[in-house]
Design a protein around this motif. Structure first.
Motif, PDB file in Angstrom:
ATOM      1  N   VAL A   1       0.942  -0.116  -0.328  1.00  0.00           N
ATOM      2  CA  VAL A   1      -0.241  -0.863   0.077  1.00  0.00           C
ATOM      3  C   VAL A   1      -0.535  -1.975  -0.921  1.00  0.00           C
ATOM      4  N   LEU A   2      -0.631  -3.205  -0.417  1.00  0.00           N
ATOM      5  CA  LEU A   2      -1.029  -4.357  -1.219  1.00  0.00           C
ATOM      6  C   LEU A   2      -2.543  -4.376  -1.363  1.00  0.00           C
ATOM      7  N   VAL A   3      -3.018  -4.428  -2.619  1.00  0.00           N
ATOM      8  CA  VAL A   3      -4.452  -4.426  -2.901  1.00  0.00           C
ATOM      9  C   VAL A   3      -4.730  -5.523  -3.920  1.00  0.00           C
ATOM     10  N   ARG A   4      -5.785  -6.280  -3.690  1.00  0.00           N
ATOM     11  CA  ARG A   4      -6.162  -7.362  -4.601  1.00  0.00           C
ATOM     12  C   ARG A   4      -7.009  -6.816  -5.744  1.00  0.00           C
ATOM     13  N   ARG A   5      -6.774  -7.317  -6.943  1.00  0.00           N
ATOM     14  CA  ARG A   5      -7.601  -6.986  -8.101  1.00  0.00           C
ATOM     15  C   ARG A   5      -9.016  -7.553  -7.911  1.00  0.00           C
ATOM     16  N   GLY A   6     -10.030  -6.804  -8.414  1.00  0.00           N
ATOM     17  CA  GLY A   6     -11.383  -7.335  -8.412  1.00  0.00           C
ATOM     18  C   GLY A   6     -12.400  -6.397  -7.797  1.00  0.00           C
ATOM     19  N   ASP A   7     -13.688  -6.593  -8.168  1.00  0.00           N
ATOM     20  CA  ASP A   7     -14.872  -5.959  -7.589  1.00  0.00           C
ATOM     21  C   ASP A   7     -15.109  -4.512  -8.009  1.00  0.00           C
ATOM     22  N   CYS A   8     -14.071  -3.736  -8.311  1.00  0.00           N
ATOM     23  CA  CYS A   8     -14.264  -2.328  -8.660  1.00  0.00           C
ATOM     24  C   CYS A   8     -13.127  -1.895  -9.573  1.00  0.00           C
ATOM     25  N   THR A   9     -13.185  -0.676 -10.035  1.00  0.00           N
ATOM     26  CA  THR A   9     -12.185  -0.181 -10.973  1.00  0.00           C
ATOM     27  C   THR A   9     -10.852   0.043 -10.280  1.00  0.00           C
ATOM     28  N   PHE A  10      -9.786  -0.023 -11.086  1.00  0.00           N
ATOM     29  CA  PHE A  10      -8.464   0.289 -10.562  1.00  0.00           C
ATOM     30  C   PHE A  10      -8.433   1.710  -9.999  1.00  0.00           C
TER      31      PHE A  10
ATOM     32  N   LYS B   1      -9.705   1.876  -6.412  1.00  0.00           N
ATOM     33  CA  LYS B   1      -8.715   1.365  -5.462  1.00  0.00           C
ATOM     34  C   LYS B   1      -7.615   2.403  -5.232  1.00  0.00           C
ATOM     35  N   TRP B   2      -7.151   2.979  -6.331  1.00  0.00           N
ATOM     36  CA  TRP B   2      -6.091   3.993  -6.279  1.00  0.00           C
ATOM     37  C   TRP B   2      -6.534   5.166  -5.407  1.00  0.00           C
ATOM     38  N   GLN B   3      -7.770   5.613  -5.612  1.00  0.00           N
ATOM     39  CA  GLN B   3      -8.289   6.747  -4.853  1.00  0.00           C
ATOM     40  C   GLN B   3      -8.369   6.427  -3.365  1.00  0.00           C
ATOM     41  N   ASN B   4      -8.836   5.250  -3.021  1.00  0.00           N
ATOM     42  CA  ASN B   4      -8.989   4.909  -1.610  1.00  0.00           C
ATOM     43  C   ASN B   4      -7.645   4.774  -0.904  1.00  0.00           C
ATOM     44  N   VAL B   5      -6.655   4.247  -1.591  1.00  0.00           N
ATOM     45  CA  VAL B   5      -5.314   4.177  -1.003  1.00  0.00           C
ATOM     46  C   VAL B   5      -4.739   5.576  -0.837  1.00  0.00           C
ATOM     47  N   PHE B   6      -4.929   6.410  -1.830  1.00  0.00           N
ATOM     48  CA  PHE B   6      -4.439   7.796  -1.745  1.00  0.00           C
ATOM     49  C   PHE B   6      -5.119   8.537  -0.604  1.00  0.00           C
TER      50      PHE B   6
ATOM     51  N   LEU C   1      -9.670  -5.623  -1.065  1.00  0.00           N
ATOM     52  CA  LEU C   1      -9.947  -5.164  -2.427  1.00  0.00           C
ATOM     53  C   LEU C   1      -9.928  -3.644  -2.543  1.00  0.00           C
ATOM     54  N   ALA C   2     -10.010  -2.925  -1.430  1.00  0.00           N
ATOM     55  CA  ALA C   2      -9.909  -1.453  -1.406  1.00  0.00           C
ATOM     56  C   ALA C   2     -10.948  -0.787  -2.294  1.00  0.00           C
ATOM     57  N   CYS C   3     -12.142  -1.347  -2.331  1.00  0.00           N
ATOM     58  CA  CYS C   3     -13.210  -0.737  -3.128  1.00  0.00           C
ATOM     59  C   CYS C   3     -13.990   0.305  -2.334  1.00  0.00           C
ATOM     60  N   GLN C   4     -13.728   0.388  -1.044  1.00  0.00           N
ATOM     61  CA  GLN C   4     -14.319   1.407  -0.199  1.00  0.00           C
ATOM     62  C   GLN C   4     -13.213   1.996   0.672  1.00  0.00           C
ATOM     63  N   PRO C   5     -13.465   3.137   1.312  1.00  0.00           N
ATOM     64  CA  PRO C   5     -12.425   3.740   2.166  1.00  0.00           C
ATOM     65  C   PRO C   5     -11.841   2.733   3.154  1.00  0.00           C
ATOM     66  N   LEU C   6     -10.542   2.796   3.344  1.00  0.00           N
ATOM     67  CA  LEU C   6      -9.831   1.817   4.155  1.00  0.00           C
ATOM     68  C   LEU C   6     -10.046   2.062   5.647  1.00  0.00           C
ATOM     69  N   ASP C   7     -10.019   0.959   6.405  1.00  0.00           N
ATOM     70  CA  ASP C   7     -10.166   1.045   7.854  1.00  0.00           C
ATOM     71  C   ASP C   7      -8.828   1.265   8.560  1.00  0.00           C
ATOM     72  N   ASN C   8      -7.746   0.781   7.958  1.00  0.00           N
ATOM     73  CA  ASN C   8      -6.455   0.810   8.650  1.00  0.00           C
ATOM     74  C   ASN C   8      -5.594   1.982   8.187  1.00  0.00           C
ATOM     75  N   THR C   9      -6.152   3.188   8.263  1.00  0.00           N
ATOM     76  CA  THR C   9      -5.430   4.372   7.772  1.00  0.00           C
ATOM     77  C   THR C   9      -4.148   4.631   8.557  1.00  0.00           C
ATOM     78  N   ASP C  10      -4.130   4.294   9.859  1.00  0.00           N
ATOM     79  CA  ASP C  10      -2.909   4.520  10.632  1.00  0.00           C
ATOM     80  C   ASP C  10      -1.755   3.684  10.090  1.00  0.00           C
ATOM     81  N   GLU C  11      -2.049   2.455   9.683  1.00  0.00           N
ATOM     82  CA  GLU C  11      -1.012   1.598   9.099  1.00  0.00           C
ATOM     83  C   GLU C  11      -0.633   2.061   7.698  1.00  0.00           C
ATOM     84  N   VAL C  12      -1.646   2.472   6.931  1.00  0.00           N
ATOM     85  CA  VAL C  12      -1.441   2.772   5.510  1.00  0.00           C
ATOM     86  C   VAL C  12      -0.649   4.049   5.303  1.00  0.00           C
TER      87      VAL C  12
END
Length: 725
Positions: free
Chosen positions: A326-335, A338-343, A310-321
Motif C-alpha cells: 500500500v502506497l501511503v503519503r507522509r504527513g498529518d499523523c504518526t508513522f 499509518k502502519w496500523q491502519n494499513v495492517f 495519508l492513511a491517518c484513519q481506517p481505510l475505505d478501500n479494504t477490498d483493494e488493500v
C-alpha cells in the motif's frame, strides 16, 4: 509449561557466588539508581519505584552481556546517574574503561593497551588499584525535564514485545550500548588529536582492527595526524576483525529496491529504503499488487494527487488493500498510525512516500529507524517523493517486488568489511561506533532509537571477541533446561547438550487439534542463535509391551531457531514444512530461571542431563535436564498410544543416584501456533517416575502409572550419545 513441570517444584534462589560482572551502584540515597519515587508499572519490569525500575533494566543489560562473554575474573562495574547536560548538549549516557593495562599475564599482544575489563578477564584478576574496571553513567535530567525535542524520558519496560511509549528512549538499549563501550568497544586514543595514550604513546588493541581503505593501513600503522584525518573518512573507515565481519555478512541487508512489473520486459527499478527495525523482509522480498491508500479525513486538498492517501484513519478501500503493498503519503499523523491502519485493512506491507522534495534536509528517503510504539507483522519501507509519484502513476493494481538489490554490497559495508562511524558531521561519535548506515541498525550505532529494542546486541559481541574477549561457548549449557511462554502455558521446549556440550538437542511438546505431538532434532550453535534445521516428527507405534520399533515412521517436520536474549529469555521461531501449519514465533522463558551473570567455571553440573533410550525400543525415550538452580530436574518421556505421539512430564529433586518424579502428567486439548489456547489444556495425572543412575551413561526408569491407558513398567536406558566416564 509451568503448570506441567512445576506442580511440586520448590523454587530456590541461585547461588550468589562468582558472578562475572559485579555492579556497584554509587548514587547517593534518594537519587539515581536509589530514587524511591513511586512509578507506574511498565511491561516486564518488576520495579515499583524509579530506582528499582532503573536497576532492573540495568541488570537485564548486564545479563545480556554476561550471557555472551566469559571471564577468568570478576569484572567490577560502577553505575550511576549524573548531570550530562540538557538542550543541544544533552548526552543520554557515557560508558568506558576506568584505565588501561598492557603486558599483563595472558595478554594476547605485547606492548598494546587494553581496557581494564578485558585485561582483568584475560589475566584472571581484578585491578585492585582501581575501584572498578569500567564505569557507566546516565543523564538524570532526561527523566526530570524536557531536554530533547519530543522526548519525555527513559522507557524502563523489559518486555521485548512491547515497544516504548511514543517519546521515550529504551533504557535497556542505552545500558547495553554503554556497557559495550566499557567492555572494549572504545577507541583508546585522544579524541582531539587521535594520539595514543602513554609516554611514549602505546598503541591500543582496537587500533589493530580499525582500517582505512583509502590509506591501506590500520590505525596502529598510522601517525596520529593520519588517524585524525581518517577519523572523518566516512565509508573508508572499516573494522577488519574476522568475527564481526562474519556476523555482518549473514545479518546485514543489501540496499532496498522496488521493482515495478518484475516479470515483464522493461520492468522498472526504484530505490527503496529499509526501516531500521523489524520485521525484515526475507532476501527474496515481497511480491504483491501495488495499491494506493484511500481513506477519510486528510488535510490535503482535493487537487493534491495524494488526497485521501495519508492513511491517518481506517481505510475505505479494504477490498483493494487486502494482500497488497500500500502506497501511503507522509504527513498529518504518526508513522505508527499509518502502519496500523494499513495492517487493519489487511495490507501486506506499507510503502511510505516522502512529502519532502528529493534531497531535502527534512527528507526521510533514506535507511531510517522509524519510531514506532507498536509491533506489527508487516514491513514499513520508504521511497522518495519522485519515486512515489512514479509508482502512483503506474497502471492500476500493478505487481511490484519489494526487496533488495542483490548485486550491491550490504548496507554499512565496504569491500566486505563493516563500516565504523566516521562522519564529518558528528566527530564525537566516530570510531567507537558502527556506522549509521548499517541495516538492520546496530545497538552500537552512534544514535539510539526511541523504538523497540528486543535485547539483541547484534554485531557488538563479535567485535569484542575480535579484541580478545572469551565468548560464551564454554557456558553454552546455560541455555539447557525447559522453556515455556507464560501466555501459552501447557506447551514448551526442552534443550539439552550432548557430546561434551557441543551438540544441542531440542525437543518441543505441542498440540494439533487437541492432541499432543512432539518434535526432536540436533542443532548447531551459530553464536547468536541455535539452529535446528531437521526437526523430526514420528508416528506409528504403541505404548508399553505393544511397542514395535519397526512401526515407527520418521518424517521431517521443519525448522526451529532459538534466539537467546539472555540465559533465561529467548525467542523460538517455528518454521514447519507443512503449509497447513503456519510459521510463528514464541517468546519463552526458563521455567526455573538461572543467574546469567556466572562465569563458565561456576555453571551447574549438567553431565547427567541428556537424551536416553532403550536400544531395543528405538523411537521412544526420555530427555532429562537439570534446571538452572542445579537442584531441580525435569524429565519428559516421549512415547506413543495407538500410533499417535504422547508425552508425559514431571519434575523432581535428586537424592544420591535417585530422582523421584511424583507428579507426572500428560495433557490434551491444545492446538498449534496462533490457535493455541492455554485454557483448553487439560492436565491428566499419569503417576510417578523413579529414576536411578546406574553409570554416567545408563539409567533405570520405573514407570508407576495411575492411568489405565499406560501400564506400569521398567525401562533400562542408555545415552543416545555416550560420554566419557
Amino acid at each position: 509449561m509451568r503448570r506441567l513441570a512445576l506442580i511440586s517444584l520448590l523454587l530456590l534462589p541461585a547461588a550468589l557466588a562468582a558472578e562475572m560482572l559485579r555492579i556497584d551502584y554509587s548514587d547517593p540515597q534518594g537519587f539515581g539508581f536509589n530514587d524511591p519515587t513511586p512509578v507506574p508499572a511498565v511491561p516486564g519490569n518488576p520495579g515499583t519505584t524509579l530506582g528499582e525500575q532503573r536497576r532492573a533494566a540495568f541488570e537485564a543489560a548486564v545479563d545480556i552481556w554476561a550471557s555472551r562473554l566469559d571471564s577468568e575474573s570478576l569484572i567490577r562495574v560502577e553505575a550511576l546517574f549524573e548531570d550530562l547536560g540538557c538542550g543541544e548538549n544533552t548526552t543520554l549516557g557515557r560508558g568506558g574503561t576506568t584505565g588501561l593495562a598492557r603486558d599483563f599475564f595472558n595478554a594476547p599482544k605485547a606492548g598494546v593497551n587494553y581496557p581494564l575489563s578485558l585485561a582483568a578477564a584475560l589475566r584472571g584478576q581484578i585491578y585492585s588499584q582501581f575501584d572498578a574496571e569500567l564505569r557507566v553513567r546516565f543523564n538524570f535530567r532526561v527523566d526530570a525535564e524536557p531536554c530533547l525535542d519530543n522526548i519525555s524520558g527513559y522507557w524502563y519496560g523489559l518486555d521485548p514485545l512491547t515497544p516504548p511509549i511514543q517519546g521515550t528512549y529504551s533504557f535497556l538499549e542505552l545500558a547495553v550500548h554503554e556497557l559495550g563501550h566499557g567492555l572494549g568497544f572504545q577507541s583508546l586514543t585522544e579524541r582531539d588529536n587521535r594520539q595514543f595514550f602513554g609516554d611514549p604513546p602505546v598503541p591500543d588493541v582496537m587500533s589493530d582492527f580499525i582500517f582505512d581503505l583509502a590509506r591501506d593501513a590500520s590505525w596502529a600503522e598510522m601517525t596520529a595526524a593520519q588517524r585524525a584525518q581518517s577519523d572523518t573518512s566516512e565509508s573508508n573507515l572499516v573494522w577488519i576483525g574476522p568475527r564481526a565481519n562474519l556476523r555482518a555478512a549473514e545479518r546485514l541487508l543489501p540496499p532496498g529496491q522496488i521493482t515495478l512489473a518484475p516479470d515483464q520486459p522493461g520492468s522498472q527499478r526504484f530505490e527503496a529504503w529499509i526501516q531500521g527495525y523489524g520485521p525484515y523482509l526475507a532476501l527474496d522480498g515481497l511480491r504483491a499488487r501495488l495499491v494506493l491508500a484511500q481513506g477519510p479525513g486528510d488535510s490535503l486538498p482535493a487537487s493534491d494527487p495524494w488526497h485521501r492517501s495519508l492513511a491517518c484513519q481506517p481505510l475505505d478501500n479494504t477490498d483493494e488493500v487486502a494482500g497488497a503493498l500500500v502506497l501511503v503519503r507522509r504527513g498529518d499523523c504518526t508513522f505508527a498510525s499509518k502502519w496500523q491502519n494499513v495492517f487493519d485493512a489487511g495490507g501486506a506491507g506499507l510503502l511510505l512516500v516522502d512529502n519532502q522534495p528529493d534531497g531535502s534536509a527534512q527528507a526521510i528517503a533514506r535507511d531510517f529507524g522509524i519510531a514506532l510504539d507498536r509491533n506489527l507483522p508487516i514491513p514499513i519501507w520508504m521511497v522518495s517523493d519522485s519515486t512515489g509519484l512514479a509508482l502512483r502513476n503506474a497502471p492500476v493494481a500493478s505487481t511490484v517486488l519489494l526487496g533488495y538489490d542483490s548485486t550491491a554490497p550490504a548496507r554499512g559495508t565496504r569491500e566486505g568489511f563493516v563500516n565504523l562511524e566516521a562522519s564529518p558531521d558528528n566527530p564525537d561519535s566516530n570510531v567507537s561506533h558502527f556506522a549509521r548506515s548499517l541495516a538492520p541498525r546496530s545497538v552500537m550505532n552512534p544514535f539510539l532509537s526511541n523504538s523497540a529494542f528486543d535485547g539483541d546486541p547484534d554485531l557488538a559481541p563479535d567485535l569484542l571477541h575480535d579484541l580478545g574477549w572469551p565468548d560464551g561457548t564454554a557456558k553454552r549449557g546455560q541455555y539447557s533446561g525447559n522453556w515455556f511462554n507464560p501466555e501459552r502455558a501447557g506447551e514448551g521446549c526442552q534443550l539439552t547438550l550432548e557430546d561434551g556440550q557441543d551438540v544441542p538437542v531440542l525437543t518441543c511438546y505441542l498440540y494439533r487439534d487437541g492432541e499432543q505431538f512432539w518434535l526432536i532434532g540436533n542443532g548447531v550453535d551459530r553464536g547468536d542463535r541455535l539452529e535446528f534445521n531437521e526437526m523430526i516428527i514420528t508416528e506409528g507405534a504403541d505404548y508399553g509391551p505393544a511397542f514395535d520399533p519397526q512401526a515407527v515412521v520418521l518424517s521431517d517436520w521443519g525448522e526451529i531457531v532459538m534466539r537467546p536474549i539472555d540465559c533465561n529469555r529467548a525467542r523460538f521461531d517455528f518454521q514447519p514444512f507443512d503449509p497447513a501449519l503456519p510459521a510463528y514465533s514464541s517468546q519463552m522463558v526458563k521455567i526455573v530461571g538461572g543467574d546469567c551473570n556466572l562465569r563458565a567455571a561456576q555453571q551447574p553440573d549438567r553431565r547427567r542431563s541428556g537424551n536416553y533410550f532403550d536400544p531395543q525400543r528405538g523411537g521412544e525415550g526420555v530427555q532429562l535436564a537439570v534446571e538452572a538452580d542445579g537442584r531441580a530436574w525435569v524429565l519428559t518421556f516421549y512415547t506413543y498410544l495407538d500410533g499417535k505421539q504422547v508425552w508425559m512430564i514431571g519434575s523432581g529433586n535428586r537424592l544420591g543416584n535417585t530422582i523421584e518424579f511424583n507428579d507426572v502428567v500428560t495433557t490434551r486439548g491444545g492446538d498449534y501456533g496462533p490457535d493455541f489456547d492455554p485454557d483448553r489444556v487439560e492436565l491428566l495425572p499419569f503417576g510417578r517416575f523413579i529414576l536411578e543412575f546406574e553409570s554416567c551413561n545408563d539409567l533405570r526408569l520405573e514407570l508407576l502409572s495411575e492411568d489405565p491407558r499406560f501400564p506400569s513398567g521398567t525401562r533400562e536406558m542408555t545415552r543416545i550419545v555416550p560420554q566419557e566416564c
